[in-house]
Design an enzyme around this catalytic site. Structure first.
Site, PDB file in Angstrom:
ATOM      1  N   ASN A  11       0.794  -1.223   0.000  1.00 35.90           N
ATOM      2  CA  ASN A  11       0.000   0.000   0.000  1.00 35.90           C
ATOM      3  C   ASN A  11       0.830   1.279   0.000  1.00 35.90           C
ATOM      4  O   ASN A  11       0.285   2.370   0.119  1.00 35.90           O
ATOM      5  CB  ASN A  11      -0.984   0.010   1.174  1.00 35.90           C
ATOM      6  CG  ASN A  11      -0.281  -0.043   2.517  1.00 35.90           C
ATOM      7  OD1 ASN A  11       0.919  -0.299   2.583  1.00 35.90           O
ATOM      8  ND2 ASN A  11      -1.012   0.185   3.594  1.00 35.90           N
ATOM      9  N   CYS A  12       2.138   1.185  -0.182  1.00 35.52           N
ATOM     10  CA  CYS A  12       3.006   2.361  -0.227  1.00 35.52           C
ATOM     11  C   CYS A  12       2.921   3.002  -1.618  1.00 35.52           C
ATOM     12  O   CYS A  12       3.122   2.330  -2.630  1.00 35.52           O
ATOM     13  CB  CYS A  12       4.446   1.947   0.076  1.00 35.52           C
ATOM     14  SG  CYS A  12       5.656   3.259  -0.164  1.00 35.52           S
ATOM     15  N   ASP A  13       2.615   4.297  -1.662  1.00 31.54           N
ATOM     16  CA  ASP A  13       2.473   4.995  -2.945  1.00 31.54           C
ATOM     17  C   ASP A  13       3.751   4.959  -3.778  1.00 31.54           C
ATOM     18  O   ASP A  13       3.699   4.781  -4.997  1.00 31.54           O
ATOM     19  CB  ASP A  13       2.056   6.453  -2.724  1.00 31.54           C
ATOM     20  CG  ASP A  13       0.608   6.565  -2.256  1.00 31.54           C
ATOM     21  OD1 ASP A  13      -0.168   5.613  -2.461  1.00 31.54           O
ATOM     22  OD2 ASP A  13       0.261   7.614  -1.679  1.00 31.54           O
ATOM     23  N   VAL A  15       6.122   2.690  -3.711  1.00 32.76           N
ATOM     24  CA  VAL A  15       6.284   1.318  -4.202  1.00 32.76           C
ATOM     25  C   VAL A  15       5.354   1.101  -5.407  1.00 32.76           C
ATOM     26  O   VAL A  15       5.752   0.512  -6.411  1.00 32.76           O
ATOM     27  CB  VAL A  15       6.017   0.282  -3.085  1.00 32.76           C
ATOM     28  CG1 VAL A  15       5.929  -1.128  -3.633  1.00 32.76           C
ATOM     29  CG2 VAL A  15       7.099   0.370  -2.020  1.00 32.76           C
ATOM     30  N   LYS A  16       4.132   1.595  -5.305  1.00 31.28           N
ATOM     31  CA  LYS A  16       3.180   1.464  -6.426  1.00 31.28           C
ATOM     32  C   LYS A  16       3.728   2.136  -7.688  1.00 31.28           C
ATOM     33  O   LYS A  16       3.622   1.592  -8.779  1.00 31.28           O
ATOM     34  CB  LYS A  16       1.826   2.082  -6.065  1.00 31.28           C
ATOM     35  CG  LYS A  16       1.030   1.275  -5.058  1.00 31.28           C
ATOM     36  CD  LYS A  16      -0.257   2.010  -4.704  1.00 31.28           C
ATOM     37  CE  LYS A  16      -1.027   1.297  -3.615  1.00 31.28           C
ATOM     38  NZ  LYS A  16      -2.185   2.070  -3.169  1.00 31.28           N
TER      39      LYS A  16
END
Length: 116
Positions: A11-13, A15-16
């Site tokens: 859920n890390c932006d 990482v996305k």
């Protein structure tokens, strides 16, 4: 380039964004969620040897939740224990391209790494 692994949390932006960039550039990689898939002491110690205390994200909520004494007395040995207890302390994402590891995500840095 051998096996590529991207370490982070789902859920890390940031990482996305890194995953999207890798997908958009057709770069095969394996995603490893440090919270659900876990990490070993050997991995963390290797990362600390190579990346130093930059491995610890000092802007993270996890870091800010630590007491002042813990933050002030951070050493590589203590960092390994902290990261194993709270994997979300790792600066994300951590990209392992086999011969080297890289922290964070900037499109220009990834372009350079993958010679694009």
């Amino acid at each position: 380039m051998g096996n590529i692994t991207l370490y982070g949390i789902k859920n890390c932006d940031t990482v996305k964004k890194a995953r999207r960039w890798l997908d958009d550039n057709a770069i095969a990689y394996r995603f490893h969620d440090v919270r659900t898939d876990g990490i070993s002491r050997a991995q963390v110690e290797q990362w600390l040897d190579e990346l130093g205390l930059a491995l610890v994200n000092k802007r993270s909520t996890s870091w800010k939740a630590l007491d002042e004494t813990t933050r002030a007395g951070l050493t590589s040995d203590k960092a390994a224990d902290l990261v194993l207890e709270q994997p979300t302390l790792i600066k994300r994402p951590l990209l392992d391209i086999g011969e080297s590891r890289h922290l964070g995500f900037k499109p220009a840095d990834y372009q350079h790494l993958f010679n694009l």
